[in-house]
Design an enzyme around this catalytic site. Structure first.
Site, short mmCIF file in Angstrom:
data_model
loop_
_atom_site.label_atom_id
_atom_site.label_comp_id
_atom_site.label_asym_id
_atom_site.label_seq_id
_atom_site.Cartn_x
_atom_site.Cartn_y
_atom_site.Cartn_z
N GLY A 70 9.36 -6.01 -3.51
CA GLY A 70 9.08 -6.76 -2.28
C GLY A 70 8.40 -8.10 -2.42
CD GLU A 86 2.10 -4.08 -1.59
OE1 GLU A 86 3.25 -4.57 -1.62
OE2 GLU A 86 1.88 -2.92 -1.26
CG ASP A 87 6.31 -6.20 0.18
OD1 ASP A 87 5.33 -5.45 0.04
OD2 ASP A 87 7.49 -5.79 0.23
CG ASP A 116 3.64 0.47 6.89
OD1 ASP A 116 3.09 0.37 8.01
OD2 ASP A 116 4.65 1.18 6.71
P1 IMP Z 1 2.39 1.29 2.21
O1 IMP Z 1 2.21 2.01 0.92
O2 IMP Z 1 2.74 2.19 3.36
O3 IMP Z 1 1.25 0.34 2.56
O4 IMP Z 1 3.70 0.44 2.11
C1 IMP Z 1 3.82 -0.57 1.25
C2 IMP Z 1 5.25 -0.85 0.91
O5 IMP Z 1 6.19 -0.31 1.85
C3 IMP Z 1 5.47 -2.34 0.95
O6 IMP Z 1 5.19 -2.89 -0.31
C4 IMP Z 1 6.91 -2.46 1.34
O7 IMP Z 1 7.73 -2.44 0.20
C5 IMP Z 1 7.19 -1.24 2.18
N1 IMP Z 1 7.10 -1.57 3.61
C6 IMP Z 1 6.12 -1.27 4.47
N2 IMP Z 1 6.37 -1.74 5.69
C7 IMP Z 1 7.54 -2.39 5.61
C8 IMP Z 1 8.34 -3.13 6.57
O8 IMP Z 1 8.01 -3.32 7.76
N3 IMP Z 1 9.49 -3.65 6.08
C9 IMP Z 1 9.90 -3.49 4.79
N4 IMP Z 1 9.19 -2.83 3.87
C10 IMP Z 1 8.02 -2.27 4.29
MG MG Z 2 6.93 -3.23 -1.71
#
Ligand code: IMP
Ligand code: MG
Length: 188
Positions: free
Chosen positions: A55, A110-111, A114
């Protein structure tokens, strides 16, 4: 407003709810963030910019060109998402950089943050390797993570609670190459 013909050509016909951040908005913010990061470290301190693939690949490549000082770049692959738009809560670490993090300042890129699962898993793993410091830089932050292990020091945008695509972010591997960030309309 309906998507333009150009946007629909780029998405292969998938409709967006809207463009959330356009190219100019992203570019201006990324340039600011680069300056902020450069200002946070002494010029002679070793700096490693560590991108979380996939990402962050576009964000990171734009960002490092706005950090006017010597630095190194490496990547790590972690995925918490399956093929859909909901988090699986599971983090796979697919590639671990063999380079040493010792005696280096690390900026983890990080992109989007979430659920925070990815960071909560990764931060302790990276800390164990004895970096001088470890800071997180994320382009987008949804601010929904219940107990984030560490807040990112640099945040590009406080993102809406929608599924975002483009500028590196995907949906089932599609749309990473969009030059803007859009909100994907649910399949009807
Ligand atoms: P987390 O571990 O839930 O914080 O998610 C992190 C990863 O999930 C990010 O690095 C993204 O690759 C993916 N992600 C979370 N939300 C989105 C979104 O809205 N669109 C696309 N990818 C997402
Ligand atoms: Mg990611």
């Amino acid at each position: 407003m309906p998507d333009s013909a150009e946007t629909l050509q780029r998405t292969g016909g998938r409709e967006l709810t809207r463009i959330v951040y356009d190219e100019k908005t992203i570019a201006a913010r990324v340039a600011e963030m680069g300056q902020e990061i450069a200002g946070a470290y002494e010029p002679d301190e070793p700096l490693l910019v560590l991108g979380l693939l996939k990402g962050s690949f576009i964000f990171l490549s734009d960002l490092v060109r706005h950090i006017p000082r010597p630095l190194h770049v490496d990547f790590i692959v972690a995925s918490s998402y399956g093929s859909g738009t909901t988090t699986s809560g599971h983090v796979n670490l697919l590639y671990d950089p063999s380079i040493s993090l010792e005696n280096k300042h690390i900026v983890l890129v990080e992109d989007i943050v979430d659920s925070g699962t990815t960071l909560s898993r990764l931060v302790p793993m990276l800390e164990e390797r004895g970096p001088l410091s470890l800071e997180i830089c994320t382009l987008l932050h949804k601010h929904i993570a219940a107990n984030l292990i560490r807040e990112p020091r640099w945040v590009g945008f406080d993102a809406p609670h929608e599924f975002l695509i483009g500028y590196g972010l995907d949906h089932s591997e599609d749309f990473r190459n969009l030059p803007f960030i859009g909100s994907l309309k649910h399949d009807s």
